[in-house]
Each structure stands twice: as C-alpha cells, then as structure tokens.
Design a protein around this motif. Structure first.
Motif, short mmCIF file in Angstrom:
data_model
loop_
_atom_site.label_atom_id
_atom_site.label_comp_id
_atom_site.label_asym_id
_atom_site.label_seq_id
_atom_site.Cartn_x
_atom_site.Cartn_y
_atom_site.Cartn_z
N MET A 1 0.84 -1.18 0.00
CA MET A 1 0.00 0.00 0.00
C MET A 1 0.88 1.24 0.00
N HIS A 2 0.50 2.21 -0.81
CA HIS A 2 1.20 3.49 -0.87
C HIS A 2 0.46 4.48 0.01
N SER A 3 1.18 5.13 0.90
CA SER A 3 0.66 6.22 1.72
C SER A 3 1.43 7.46 1.31
N ILE A 4 0.74 8.43 0.74
CA ILE A 4 1.38 9.55 0.03
C ILE A 4 0.85 10.88 0.56
N ILE A 5 1.75 11.85 0.69
CA ILE A 5 1.34 13.23 0.93
C ILE A 5 1.90 14.08 -0.20
N CYS A 6 1.00 14.86 -0.82
CA CYS A 6 1.37 15.88 -1.79
C CYS A 6 1.27 17.20 -1.04
N MET A 66 4.31 7.80 6.16
CA MET A 66 4.03 7.70 4.73
C MET A 66 5.15 6.99 3.99
N THR A 67 4.81 6.48 2.82
CA THR A 67 5.82 5.86 1.96
C THR A 67 6.43 6.88 1.02
N THR A 68 5.64 7.93 0.67
CA THR A 68 6.11 8.92 -0.31
C THR A 68 5.65 10.32 0.06
N LEU A 69 6.58 11.26 -0.04
CA LEU A 69 6.27 12.68 0.10
C LEU A 69 6.60 13.37 -1.22
N ILE A 70 5.62 14.08 -1.77
CA ILE A 70 5.84 14.91 -2.95
C ILE A 70 5.85 16.35 -2.44
N ALA A 71 7.04 16.94 -2.34
CA ALA A 71 7.21 18.24 -1.69
C ALA A 71 7.51 19.32 -2.71
#
Length: 176
Positions: A1-6, A66-71
């Motif tokens: 599962m991907h947990s992502i914050i944009c 989270m697994t991914t942060l798009i900053a």
C-alpha cells in the motif's frame, strides 16, 4: 500500500496533483482514499492532500507514516520529512527546495520542476512534472498508462493540453 502526501503552497496545483493521482489510480483499478487539507489563506498558504493507494480494500484513510512525500516547497519538507518511513521516497521540487540535506535513509528524487515546465512551455505544469517523477518512482502503474490517464482526466474536463503529457514524461524520466 502506498501512503502519500502531496504538499506545497496553495496555487502550486498540489490538490490537483493529488486528484489526478487518485483519479488515474482509480481508473487503473486501484482502491484509494484522498483527503485534502489547506489553510484559510488559499493561494500562498499551505496545502496538502493525503492519499492511500492499494490493490486491496483500504480500511482507514489515516496514516502517521508515509511511503512517499511529494514536496513542492521547503516548508513541506520541514513539516513532513520526519513522517516518511525508512526507505521511503521524497520527491523534492529543487526549483524551490535548494541547498539542503535530506535524511540519508530516504530515496530522494530531485526534480527541477519549475524549470522543466518552463522548458516545455507549460509554466503551470510543475505539479505534473513532480507527479511524473513520483509515479515512476512508486511504480503504481506503467508510466505510459498513467500518462494516458492524465490525458483522459483533462479531456473529461474539456481541456486538451498535450504539454501536460510532456511535463509528466519529463518528470518520469528523472526517477528512472
């Protein structure tokens, strides 16, 4: 599962970035949640959205790691970097996020999103460039399939901008 914050400033297209990620993932058969958050200032204030994307049912949209942060900006890195799980992905917009160290246990993808979007003659496409790098890094679905999904997303809105696809593919090339 991907947990992502944009995350980024209001007006940088952060919520649109998350909506596209959610919409195209859903069209690809994924299960997902999308929860937006933005300050009362709107344009120029902080904005973010949290997504969970999975092949399986998602029982809870909340996550603390989270697994991914798009900053898209420094403030986003400051606020969320500590919440990325070890070995996770941080996609940083180096047009704004400059001269800084990142946690050594992360896979950091540096993307000069503003410069690329300007080169592609799509100055409002920095969020799409970042999305390309993120999708390629996460491997949610094949990059070309996702690019087709972006075209379909905008076509449903009555917009046809082939430069969005170019921005997306340029970002994806940086994550290879």
């Amino acid at each position: 599962m991907h947990s992502i914050i944009c995350a980024g400033y209001g007006g940088q297209g952060v919520l649109t970035q998350g909506l596209i990620l959610a919409n195209v993932s859903m069209e690809a058969g994924k299960k997902l949640t999308w929860v937006p958050s933005y300050g009362s200032e709107m344009r120029g204030g902080t904005a973010s959205c949290r997504l969970r994307i999975s092949d399986d049912e998602i029982l809870n949209p909340y996550f603390s790691r989270m697994t991914t942060l798009i900053a898209m900006n420094n403030e986003s890195v400051d606020m969320f970097e500590s919440q990325i799980e070890e070995g996770g992905i941080l996609v940083a917009n180096t047009s704004i996020v400059r001269d800084r160290e990142f946690r050594p246990d992360l896979r950091v993808i540096r993307v000069p999103a503003t410069e690329i979007s300007q080169e592609k003659k799509n100055p409002r496409g920095a969020n799409i460039v970042m999305l390309g790098a993120s999708v390629a890094a996460m491997g949610i679905c094949p990059v070309e399939q996702f690019a087709d999904g972006i075209d379909a997303y905008f076509a449903k809105k009555g917009k046809n901008n082939p430069l969005n696809r170019e921005c997306f593919m340029a970002g994806a090339a940086l994550a290879g």
